[in-house]
Design an enzyme around this catalytic site. Sequence first.
Site, PDB file in Angstrom:
ATOM      1  N   TRP A 325       0.834  -1.207   0.000  1.00 42.89           N
ATOM      2  CA  TRP A 325       0.000   0.000   0.000  1.00 42.89           C
ATOM      3  C   TRP A 325       0.869   1.257   0.000  1.00 42.89           C
ATOM      4  CZ3 TRP A 325      -0.384   4.186   3.256  1.00 42.89           C
ATOM      5  CH2 TRP A 325      -1.492   5.014   3.084  1.00 42.89           C
ATOM      6  N   HIS A 326       2.013   1.188   0.679  1.00 40.69           N
ATOM      7  CA  HIS A 326       2.848   2.376   0.835  1.00 40.69           C
ATOM      8  C   HIS A 326       3.553   2.788  -0.445  1.00 40.69           C
ATOM      9  CE1 HIS A 326       2.252   1.827   5.166  1.00 40.69           C
ATOM     10  NE2 HIS A 326       2.638   3.075   5.278  1.00 40.69           N
ATOM     11  N   GLY A 327       3.747   1.893  -1.381  1.00 41.95           N
ATOM     12  CA  GLY A 327       4.404   2.312  -2.607  1.00 41.95           C
ATOM     13  C   GLY A 327       4.685   1.169  -3.554  1.00 41.95           C
ATOM     14  N   PHE A 477       0.464   9.444  -2.163  1.00 47.87           N
ATOM     15  CA  PHE A 477       0.451   8.013  -1.861  1.00 47.87           C
ATOM     16  C   PHE A 477      -0.865   7.409  -2.333  1.00 47.87           C
ATOM     17  CE2 PHE A 477       4.343   7.976   0.262  1.00 47.87           C
ATOM     18  CZ  PHE A 477       4.613   6.706   0.708  1.00 47.87           C
TER      19      PHE A 477
END
Length: 477
Positions: A325-327, A477
């Site tokens: 999810w973060h990247g 994000f």
Amino acid sequence: MLFNSLEFFIFLPIVFTLYWFVFGKNLKFQNFLIVFASYVFYGWWDWRFLSLIIFSSFLDYGIGVLLNSEKRPKRRKLLLWTSISVNIGFLGFFKYYNFFVESFIASFTFFGSTISAGTLNIILPVGISFYTFQTLSYTIDVYNKRLEPTKDIISFFAFVSFFPQLVAGPIERATNLLPQFYKKREFHYANAVDGMRQMIWGLFKKVVIADNCAKYANTIFNNSNDYSGSTLFLGALLFAFQIYGDFSGYSDIAIGISRFFGFDLKQNFAFPYFSRDIAEFWRRWHISLSTWFRDYIYIPLGGSRGSLNKKIRNVFIIFLVSGFWHGANWTFIVWGGLNALYFLPLLLAKKNRVNTDVVAQNKLLPNFREIVQMAFTFFITTVAWVFFRADSVSHAFRYLLDMFNSSLFSKPVILPYTVLFLVSVFLGIEWLGRHDQHALERIDFMKKPMRWSFYMLLIMLMFLFTGEEQAFIYFQF
């Protein structure tokens, strides 16, 4: 529009004045103003991406209405998966398309084959990871009959696009935030004052702590081959405070601004660097995301119930998904996997719920055991942050190998005394406020002249130590 920009400091008073003094007696007009202001706030970055958030809002509003009238289980499940597929599809395309293409090409190259596949010049829409999860929480809760679907389309659009927390959270649940749009809001001076304190503290975290740590952390990480182990350790340390000051600072500003308008958002950070184990850390870090994954993925998978293999599987799924999810980079997946490895022994030993209270409860200082526990938890968290910050997995491993050698005990080449002093003072203030929702919540114990002098000092430090305007780390994000 950034919270720490001149445009925002013009935008906020205008919206505040219209909200309370022009539309203060009409709830629908207030909600409509929030939608309009939120779209201006969001469209300031790139107005073209407003179409995405508007489409997601229409989609999930409509599906909520249909779920309420549809009684057949298969049709209801189809509606739910339509919402999930479309929302995750948008997120996957904009955020992960190039990642999957590049990984696909790399996997063939690894086995000696060469293929060509084109990537796209895709711009990641601001806040898509946040508002996607916010709208999904509504649809899932309506499907599970934990929430009555709304018939007020303006309130729903305001819930999805609420500008204080639109682009970087907290990720609010529909069960908490949406009902607040139905009720008449009244201006409470005490709430507004406390919101202002939290906003000032959040700006201090961002401008003075995060941005000044960033200058040195970026230099060290971008030239890591040139520095000793001690300097690399300092770089990792400064990044740990950069990301905390940056992200928790944004949350503090968002929560504080929301209180100006009569809304209460959930606490998103609860002083995580005072945690005594990694399980406690994840209960205190980015709480809105951690609890979202817990409630909508981890628990439906079985959570910590079932066989040993299922427990291990569920822990790795939740942390790997969180990392992804973060990247769109393997560094984030490795970061998630490393945190899963940290967490697993606590779960298997059934000690993941040991430290649920505040450290050194009702005491000024921690005992020796708590100091050791906090130091160790912070250390392993800082090691994991290296993967989060590094350009690639190989860069992260090189960084750690170069850090953990004999030069680790030498004097750092870069030693920003002023920044380290400011971080120390910052930690001291956070420690004193660790029992509360934010560090300045109980500052009323000071007499008024001293209290106002403290506020002026924080503002002065922001002017003295402000540098080049930097976007929040989680802004895209």
